[in-house]
Structure formats: C-alpha cells, structure tokens
Design an enzyme around this catalytic site. Structure first.
Site, PDB file in Angstrom:
ATOM      1  N   HIS A   1     -23.460  47.359 -43.630  1.00  0.00           N
ATOM      2  CA  HIS A   1     -24.519  48.316 -43.977  1.00  0.00           C
ATOM      3  C   HIS A   1     -25.888  47.672 -44.205  1.00  0.00           C
ATOM      4  CE1 HIS A   1     -24.619  52.740 -45.599  1.00  0.00           C
ATOM      5  NE2 HIS A   1     -25.568  52.495 -44.729  1.00  0.00           N
TER       6      HIS A   1
ATOM      7  N   ASP B   1     -21.549  57.760 -48.261  1.00  0.00           N
ATOM      8  CA  ASP B   1     -21.048  56.435 -48.657  1.00  0.00           C
ATOM      9  C   ASP B   1     -20.258  56.533 -49.962  1.00  0.00           C
ATOM     10  OD1 ASP B   1     -20.885  53.619 -49.191  1.00  0.00           O
ATOM     11  OD2 ASP B   1     -22.829  53.294 -48.245  1.00  0.00           O
TER      12      ASP B   1
ATOM     13  N   HIS C   1     -20.424  54.114 -51.904  1.00  0.00           N
ATOM     14  CA  HIS C   1     -21.278  53.256 -52.736  1.00  0.00           C
ATOM     15  C   HIS C   1     -22.725  53.738 -52.727  1.00  0.00           C
ATOM     16  CE1 HIS C   1     -17.970  50.803 -50.946  1.00  0.00           C
ATOM     17  NE2 HIS C   1     -17.813  50.426 -52.213  1.00  0.00           N
TER      18      HIS C   1
ATOM     19  N   ASP D   1     -25.280  51.422 -52.679  1.00  0.00           N
ATOM     20  CA  ASP D   1     -26.044  50.385 -51.965  1.00  0.00           C
ATOM     21  C   ASP D   1     -27.457  50.267 -52.510  1.00  0.00           C
ATOM     22  OD1 ASP D   1     -23.740  49.915 -50.551  1.00  0.00           O
ATOM     23  OD2 ASP D   1     -24.384  50.946 -48.734  1.00  0.00           O
TER      24      ASP D   1
ATOM     25  N   HIS E   1     -25.166  43.923 -47.990  1.00  0.00           N
ATOM     26  CA  HIS E   1     -24.757  45.287 -47.582  1.00  0.00           C
ATOM     27  C   HIS E   1     -24.659  46.229 -48.781  1.00  0.00           C
ATOM     28  CE1 HIS E   1     -20.041  45.419 -48.028  1.00  0.00           C
ATOM     29  NE2 HIS E   1     -20.587  44.787 -49.028  1.00  0.00           N
TER      30      HIS E   1
ATOM     31  N   ASP F   1     -21.703  55.459 -43.781  1.00  0.00           N
ATOM     32  CA  ASP F   1     -20.797  54.332 -44.019  1.00  0.00           C
ATOM     33  C   ASP F   1     -19.382  54.910 -43.942  1.00  0.00           C
ATOM     34  OD1 ASP F   1     -19.188  52.394 -45.307  1.00  0.00           O
ATOM     35  OD2 ASP F   1     -20.833  51.749 -46.609  1.00  0.00           O
TER      36      ASP F   1
END
Ligand SMILES: NC(=[NH2+])NCCC[C@H](N)C(=O)O
Ligand SMILES: [Mn+2]
Ligand SMILES: [Mn+2]
Length: 297
Positions: free
Chosen positions: A98, A121, A123, A125, A138, A224
C-alpha cells in the site's frame, strides 16, 4: 470514449513479507485485461513500473524502512499516473504494497482542486515514523498524502499535501494503532469501522459515503484487499479477521459504479505467495468488474 490505463506497481519495499511484488502478475493472470475490455472502449496495459531487487535496508534513525527507494519508485509511479490522466484515461494501479498510494495520489491529486478518497482497508495507514509499530511505510500512505510524515515521502510529485482530511472516508477499519486513532480524532476523518458496517449495513454505508463525497471534483478509490475478510481474500500480508465480505464488497463497488463518482483507483496488497490458488487476485478482478459497471442482466 472510455479509456482505461492499467499500471502495474510491483512494490514490496513498504513492508517485510516477500511476494506482494508479484501482485500485478497475479492480477493479470486472473484476467484483468480480458474482463475490463468489455467495459471500456480502450484498455491500455502499460506494464509495470521498474522496481528491481535492491538490497533491503532499514533507516534505523527514522524508523522508515527503505525510505529512499520507496520515495524514488513512487516518483516514477506518479509520473505514469499523471500521464494516463493527461491522455484522458482512467488510471487503474495494481499493487504492490500500500505504500504505492503515495505515488498514485501524487499523480492523481494535481488534477483536482478537491479530491475525495475512499480508503477501503482493515487499517488506517495513518502512521508516521513516530507512531509506527513496524517502520513499514505501507502503514503510512494516508498520513503521507495528508502531508504528515517524512518530507521525502510527503513531497513525492513535488507538492504537498495531496488531500484534505475532510475529503477522506475510511471503510472497513478494525486495526488502528494509538497514533492513528489520535490523528483520526484530531483531523476529523470520517471512518466506517466494522461496527458501523455491521450496524448500518453496507447499503447505508455506501449511500452515506457517496453523499459525503458527491461535491468533490474527483474521487480516488484505494482498495486494500485486507479490507475484505481473510476468508474471502487470504493472500494479503497483514490479514485481520472479521472483515468485509465478498458480497458486501461487490455491493460497495456496484453502488460506486452507479454513482459515477470514482475517477481513479488502485487495488493493493495482493500477495500470491500467501494466497490460495490465486483467489485474492481473482476477487480483486471481480471487484474491478463491478466497480466499472459490469452487470449480470
Ligand atoms: N497497508 C497495510 N496493509 N498496512 C498495514 C499496517 C499495519 C500497522 N498498522 C503498521 O503500521 O505497521
Ligand atoms: Mn490494510
Ligand atoms: Mn492498507
């Protein structure tokens, strides 16, 4: 005239697990070109950005693994994405980990005054060198695109920031680090965690997301594959149980297709070494079909 440009970004330097550099090949093998040719007048597969196989190194000082290479390779990606948009094409980037969103958004955002971003996602990020538990870039691209992080990353493409916090919608979050939680609260970023998806249903989540981003002059979808449940998308480096289902993801993509708001996209973190018979790449291609308007009847 509907044109699509496919750009492969075989990047694995933003994290530690080998194999995600083969993501673009796996997605091509799963038939991305054939499938999307039915939905566009022209599909141009531009091949892969050259990454090479450099010695892996960590910048111990800054907790940013492979900082210089990640920045450099993302500069190349930004140039290609920019060119695709200049030529009137919809840019579709195939990852790669990512961290490539740093380059994609650098190439995209200069074309828009007020770009929206959907971050699909598990997450956030949203880490920086200071908050990252891993030093893996990422886990940082959304923060970087907001202009938060090392200047070698935030300045990719020659300008910063790429996006504003109020233009972001995160969908599917279920693993956030402490610093990410703080940033979300501080910046007022809109997040649909798995709790909201369960509670409201994906239909309502997407209706609200589309309404929220309706007035933007472009919307980038950064998907993602670990946003999906690992049962449906096992070939990812950082799986988190309790994710978005295959069906819910199709619905989300179909609703985006109907809304016509999405102007660029990337599908990331497909790792065929960790996958089950290329299942995750196939799911990615099926979701792209829905995103670009495939219909059964
Ligand atoms: N794009 C991803 N899969 N990111 C995972 C990030 C995991 C963790 N939050 C980290 O920063 O290390
Ligand atoms: Mn993730
Ligand atoms: Mn991610």
């Amino acid at each position: 005239m509907k044109k699509l440009s496919i750009i492969g970004m075989p990047m694995d330097l933003g994290q530690m697990r080998r194999g995600v550099d083969m993501g673009p090949s796996a997605i091509r093998y799963a038939g991305v070109n054939e499938r999307l040719k039915k939905l566009f007048d022209e599909v141009h597969d531009l091949g892969d950005i050259a990454i090479g196989r450099p010695e892996v190194m960590i910048d111990e000082e800054s907790n940013l693994r492979n900082l210089d290479l990640v920045a450099e390779k993302n500069e190349s990606l930004a140039v290609e994405v920019d060119k695709a948009i200049e030529s009137g094409s919809f840019p579709l980037v195939l990852g790669g980990d990512h961290s490539i969103a740093i380059g994609t958004l650098a190439g995209v955002a200069k074309h828009y005054q007020n770009l929206g971003v959907i971050w699909y996602d598990a997450h956030g990020d949203l880490n920086t060198a200071e908050t990252s538990p891993s030093g893996n870039i990422h886990g940082m691209p959304l923060a970087v695109s907001l202009g938060i992080g090392h200047s070698k990353l935030t300045n990719v493409g020659g300008y910063t920031p790429k996006i504003n916090p109020e233009n972001i919608v995160i969908i599917g979050a279920r693993s956030l680090d402490e610093g990410e939680r703080e940033l979300i609260k501080e910046k007022g970023i809109k997040v649909y965690t798995m709790h909201e998806i369960d509670r409201l249903g994906m239909t309502k989540v997407m209706e609200e997301t589309i309404a929220y981003l309706k007035d933007k002059d472009g919307v980038h979808l950064s998907l993602d594959l670990d946003g999906l449940d690992p049962h449906d998308a096992p070939g990812v480096g950082t799986p988190v149980t309790g994710g978005i289902s295959y069906r819910e993801s199709h619905l989300a993509m179909e609703m985006l297709a109907e809304s016509k708001i999405v102007t660029s996209a990337e599908f990331v973190e497909v790792n065929p070494i960790l996958d089950d018979k290329n299942k995750t790449a196939s799911v990615a291609v099926a979701l792209m079909g829905s995103l670009f308007g495939e219909k059964l009847l």
